[in-house]
Design a protein around this motif. Sequence first.
Motif, PDB file in Angstrom:
ATOM      1  N   ASP A  64       0.702  -1.101   0.059  1.00 16.25           N
ATOM      2  CA  ASP A  64      -0.099   0.041   0.051  1.00 16.25           C
ATOM      3  C   ASP A  64       0.705   1.199   0.121  1.00 16.25           C
ATOM      4  O   ASP A  64       2.047   1.192   0.037  1.00 16.25           O
ATOM      5  CB  ASP A  64      -1.035   0.027   1.235  1.00 16.25           C
ATOM      6  N   GLU A  65       0.201   2.413  -0.079  1.00 16.97           N
ATOM      7  CA  GLU A  65       0.986   3.780  -0.408  1.00 16.97           C
ATOM      8  C   GLU A  65       1.824   4.106   1.001  1.00 16.97           C
ATOM      9  O   GLU A  65       2.856   4.508   0.922  1.00 16.97           O
ATOM     10  CB  GLU A  65       0.080   4.934  -0.572  1.00 16.97           C
ATOM     11  N   LYS A  66       1.079   3.507   2.224  1.00 17.50           N
ATOM     12  CA  LYS A  66       2.179   3.715   3.590  1.00 17.50           C
ATOM     13  C   LYS A  66       3.518   2.991   3.482  1.00 17.50           C
ATOM     14  O   LYS A  66       4.377   3.434   3.816  1.00 17.50           O
ATOM     15  CB  LYS A  66       1.346   3.430   4.676  1.00 17.50           C
TER      16      LYS A  66
END
Length: 166
Positions: A64-66
Amino acid sequence: MKYLLSFLLFVLALPASAQKLDQLDAISNYFSEYVDDERFTAVYVSGKMFELFKDADLNLEEMDEKEIAAIRNVVQDIQGIRVLHTDITPDRFYREAKERISTDAYELLFKVRTQDGQNVEAFIQDENAVVNELFLLVGADDTFAMLSFVGRIDISKLGELQRALE
């Protein structure tokens, strides 16, 4: 007279600053000597590669982006990775590296010596929880390896990366 004193102080400071530059990267001189030697596998990843990674629009489906942001934060200040490896007369190269590379500017993280003759040493050079270099030296009957990670690696960012990947 004032200029002469300034010049003398400058000249006296040069060896100290040159010595400090030599100590910033344990593997550089050794690496440059053996990088074209056919007995060695040599790997060099420049800081530019990490810059490209930082600026890339990555589409990593499993992350994911995190997680991607945490990885970018860790690698953005890495200036380079160097690796040397050989299985030809590894004991000779291990002893030579131990003699030639001054580890006085480093702190020993760990040292492992096994009964079958394997030696692994990890050194770190850091300031205020920011790693400037992580240096690994491996010697055994059948292998010799040196690894050096140079750059500014903030320990707190590694914690962020670990939390993001959990």
